[in-house]
Design a protein around this motif. Structure first.
Motif, PDB file in Angstrom:
ATOM      1  N   PHE A  23     -44.243  -0.028  54.724  1.00  0.00           N
ATOM      2  CA  PHE A  23     -44.792   0.277  53.071  1.00  0.00           C
ATOM      3  C   PHE A  23     -44.810  -1.243  52.352  1.00  0.00           C
ATOM      4  CE2 PHE A  23     -44.562   4.388  54.943  1.00  0.00           C
ATOM      5  CZ  PHE A  23     -45.920   5.102  55.109  1.00  0.00           C
ATOM      6  N   THR A  24     -44.807  -1.467  51.898  1.00  0.00           N
ATOM      7  CA  THR A  24     -45.470  -2.244  51.040  1.00  0.00           C
ATOM      8  C   THR A  24     -45.261  -1.849  49.977  1.00  0.00           C
ATOM      9  OG1 THR A  24     -46.730  -4.212  52.569  1.00  0.00           O
ATOM     10  CG2 THR A  24     -46.181  -4.757  49.944  1.00  0.00           C
ATOM     11  N   ILE A  25     -43.975  -1.989  48.714  1.00  0.00           N
ATOM     12  CA  ILE A  25     -43.775  -1.072  47.476  1.00  0.00           C
ATOM     13  C   ILE A  25     -42.868  -2.488  46.712  1.00  0.00           C
ATOM     14  CG2 ILE A  25     -42.693   0.300  46.428  1.00  0.00           C
ATOM     15  CD1 ILE A  25     -43.239   2.681  48.964  1.00  0.00           C
ATOM     16  N   LYS A  26     -43.765  -2.311  45.567  1.00  0.00           N
ATOM     17  CA  LYS A  26     -42.948  -3.439  44.869  1.00  0.00           C
ATOM     18  C   LYS A  26     -42.962  -2.892  43.259  1.00  0.00           C
ATOM     19  CE  LYS A  26     -44.331  -7.406  41.947  1.00  0.00           C
ATOM     20  NZ  LYS A  26     -44.791  -7.217  40.723  1.00  0.00           N
ATOM     21  N   LEU A  27     -40.967  -2.894  42.812  1.00  0.00           N
ATOM     22  CA  LEU A  27     -40.630  -2.466  41.776  1.00  0.00           C
ATOM     23  C   LEU A  27     -39.788  -3.381  40.983  1.00  0.00           C
ATOM     24  CD1 LEU A  27     -37.465  -0.271  43.663  1.00  0.00           C
ATOM     25  CD2 LEU A  27     -40.086   0.686  43.265  1.00  0.00           C
ATOM     26  N   THR A  28     -40.774  -4.648  40.867  1.00  0.00           N
ATOM     27  CA  THR A  28     -40.856  -5.532  39.737  1.00  0.00           C
ATOM     28  C   THR A  28     -41.789  -5.653  38.728  1.00  0.00           C
ATOM     29  OG1 THR A  28     -41.476  -7.232  41.197  1.00  0.00           O
ATOM     30  CG2 THR A  28     -39.518  -6.551  41.119  1.00  0.00           C
ATOM     31  N   LYS A  29     -41.618  -5.910  38.122  1.00  0.00           N
ATOM     32  CA  LYS A  29     -42.277  -6.251  36.607  1.00  0.00           C
ATOM     33  C   LYS A  29     -43.373  -7.025  36.927  1.00  0.00           C
ATOM     34  CE  LYS A  29     -40.601  -3.187  33.124  1.00  0.00           C
ATOM     35  NZ  LYS A  29     -40.416  -3.212  31.770  1.00  0.00           N
ATOM     36  N   GLN A 113     -35.092   1.107  53.009  1.00  0.00           N
ATOM     37  CA  GLN A 113     -34.599   0.037  53.032  1.00  0.00           C
ATOM     38  C   GLN A 113     -35.273  -0.656  52.170  1.00  0.00           C
ATOM     39  OE1 GLN A 113     -34.245  -0.738  57.311  1.00  0.00           O
ATOM     40  NE2 GLN A 113     -32.452   0.228  57.369  1.00  0.00           N
ATOM     41  N   GLN A 114     -36.726  -0.494  52.777  1.00  0.00           N
ATOM     42  CA  GLN A 114     -37.359  -1.312  51.426  1.00  0.00           C
ATOM     43  C   GLN A 114     -37.179  -0.829  50.462  1.00  0.00           C
ATOM     44  OE1 GLN A 114     -41.911  -1.065  51.276  1.00  0.00           O
ATOM     45  NE2 GLN A 114     -41.244  -2.735  50.284  1.00  0.00           N
ATOM     46  N   THR A 115     -37.201   0.054  49.488  1.00  0.00           N
ATOM     47  CA  THR A 115     -36.812   0.170  47.764  1.00  0.00           C
ATOM     48  C   THR A 115     -35.579  -0.082  47.663  1.00  0.00           C
ATOM     49  OG1 THR A 115     -36.271   2.193  48.451  1.00  0.00           O
ATOM     50  CG2 THR A 115     -38.515   2.130  48.082  1.00  0.00           C
ATOM     51  N   LEU A 116     -34.862   0.245  48.437  1.00  0.00           N
ATOM     52  CA  LEU A 116     -33.876  -0.711  48.644  1.00  0.00           C
ATOM     53  C   LEU A 116     -33.403  -2.201  48.012  1.00  0.00           C
ATOM     54  CD1 LEU A 116     -30.803   2.107  49.570  1.00  0.00           C
ATOM     55  CD2 LEU A 116     -31.084   1.633  47.186  1.00  0.00           C
ATOM     56  N   GLU A 120     -32.791  -5.585  42.073  1.00  0.00           N
ATOM     57  CA  GLU A 120     -31.814  -6.284  41.630  1.00  0.00           C
ATOM     58  C   GLU A 120     -31.455  -6.485  40.166  1.00  0.00           C
ATOM     59  OE1 GLU A 120     -34.980  -9.328  41.656  1.00  0.00           O
ATOM     60  OE2 GLU A 120     -34.884  -9.580  44.546  1.00  0.00           O
ATOM     61  N   ASP A 121     -31.482  -5.409  39.480  1.00  0.00           N
ATOM     62  CA  ASP A 121     -30.526  -5.196  38.285  1.00  0.00           C
ATOM     63  C   ASP A 121     -31.182  -3.886  37.844  1.00  0.00           C
ATOM     64  OD1 ASP A 121     -33.573  -5.189  37.386  1.00  0.00           O
ATOM     65  OD2 ASP A 121     -33.240  -7.427  36.950  1.00  0.00           O
ATOM     66  N   PRO A 122     -30.405  -3.938  36.749  1.00  0.00           N
ATOM     67  CA  PRO A 122     -31.008  -1.767  36.317  1.00  0.00           C
ATOM     68  C   PRO A 122     -32.549  -1.192  36.030  1.00  0.00           C
ATOM     69  CG  PRO A 122     -28.735  -3.020  35.049  1.00  0.00           C
ATOM     70  CD  PRO A 122     -29.482  -4.224  36.158  1.00  0.00           C
ATOM     71  N   GLN A 123     -33.483  -2.528  35.803  1.00  0.00           N
ATOM     72  CA  GLN A 123     -34.151  -2.179  35.143  1.00  0.00           C
ATOM     73  C   GLN A 123     -35.007  -1.379  36.440  1.00  0.00           C
ATOM     74  OE1 GLN A 123     -32.635  -5.543  34.419  1.00  0.00           O
ATOM     75  NE2 GLN A 123     -32.414  -3.300  32.221  1.00  0.00           N
ATOM     76  N   THR A 124     -34.921  -2.503  37.260  1.00  0.00           N
ATOM     77  CA  THR A 124     -35.535  -2.467  39.568  1.00  0.00           C
ATOM     78  C   THR A 124     -35.186  -1.223  39.939  1.00  0.00           C
ATOM     79  OG1 THR A 124     -33.792  -3.679  40.190  1.00  0.00           O
ATOM     80  CG2 THR A 124     -35.989  -4.386  39.871  1.00  0.00           C
ATOM     81  N   LEU A 125     -33.452  -0.749  39.528  1.00  0.00           N
ATOM     82  CA  LEU A 125     -32.966   0.867  40.044  1.00  0.00           C
ATOM     83  C   LEU A 125     -33.706   1.810  39.512  1.00  0.00           C
ATOM     84  CD1 LEU A 125     -31.167   2.384  41.251  1.00  0.00           C
ATOM     85  CD2 LEU A 125     -29.246   1.522  39.826  1.00  0.00           C
ATOM     86  N   THR A 126     -34.219   1.680  38.022  1.00  0.00           N
ATOM     87  CA  THR A 126     -34.897   2.812  37.097  1.00  0.00           C
ATOM     88  C   THR A 126     -36.291   2.478  37.499  1.00  0.00           C
ATOM     89  OG1 THR A 126     -33.517   2.160  35.412  1.00  0.00           O
ATOM     90  CG2 THR A 126     -35.219   3.277  35.151  1.00  0.00           C
ATOM     91  N   ALA A 127     -36.690   2.047  38.489  1.00  0.00           N
ATOM     92  CA  ALA A 127     -38.130   2.039  38.713  1.00  0.00           C
ATOM     93  C   ALA A 127     -37.860   2.503  40.780  1.00  0.00           C
ATOM     94  CB  ALA A 127     -38.586   0.759  39.048  1.00  0.00           C
ATOM     95  N   CYS A 128     -36.837   2.049  40.925  1.00  0.00           N
ATOM     96  CA  CYS A 128     -36.675   2.632  42.625  1.00  0.00           C
ATOM     97  C   CYS A 128     -36.596   4.486  42.091  1.00  0.00           C
ATOM     98  CB  CYS A 128     -35.757   1.843  43.162  1.00  0.00           C
ATOM     99  SG  CYS A 128     -34.858   2.715  44.496  1.00  0.00           S
TER     100      CYS A 128
END
Length: 145
Positions: A23-29, A113-116, A120-128
């Motif tokens: 899957f393609t899942i983007k966790l950045t803003k 694996q893809q989501t992890l 890259e930072d606390p914000q993307t970890l929260t989105a994950c």
């Protein structure tokens, strides 16, 4: 023109090495408005189709719980995020081990694996973490085990 959100929806595509979707899942803003709703639901439905001996919700919950632990630590001490990141990514190794023991399947491991990899930072970890929270809710509904 409006933003094309199709790029953020789960796009199952076949990997030559295995017949499991990725899957393609983007966790950045900016986050896709459907990330925690439609996307999480569709991905949960795909993962839930595994045989009943794999991907049990209690097993998947262990990975989610560890993610919550690291997200809590990272938000309490953002300056230590770089120290935490190797341990966050080590969740992949734990998933590979669980796959080797036939507790989870390749589809789940690929998704994790893809989501992890997006963290890259606390914000993307929260989105994950929020994605996995939504996933777990929809997974429980789809799987009902």
């Amino acid at each position: 023109m409006g933003q094309d959100h199709r790029q953020h929806r789960p796009q199952p595509h076949q990997n030559d090495e295995s017949a499991t979707p990725q899957f393609t899942i983007k966790l950045t803003k900016p986050l896709d408005p459907e990330l925690f709703n439609g996307t999480a639901r569709k991905v949960a439905e795909v993962v839930s189709t595994s045989d009943k001996n794999r991907n049990k919700s209690t097993q998947l919950r262990r990975f989610y719980d560890e993610l919550v632990l690291w997200e809590t630590r990272a938000n309490q001490q953002p300056a230590k995020f770089d120290e935490y990141l190797p341990f966050i990514r080590m969740i992949n190794a734990k998933a590979a081990y669980a796959e080797g023991r036939k507790l989870v399947n390749r589809t789940f491991v690929n998704l994790l694996q893809q989501t992890l990899a997006e963290v890259e930072d606390p914000q993307t970890l929260t989105a994950c973490k929020l994605f996995w929270e939504a996933f777990m809710g929809f997974y429980k509904q789809a799987r009902q085990d």
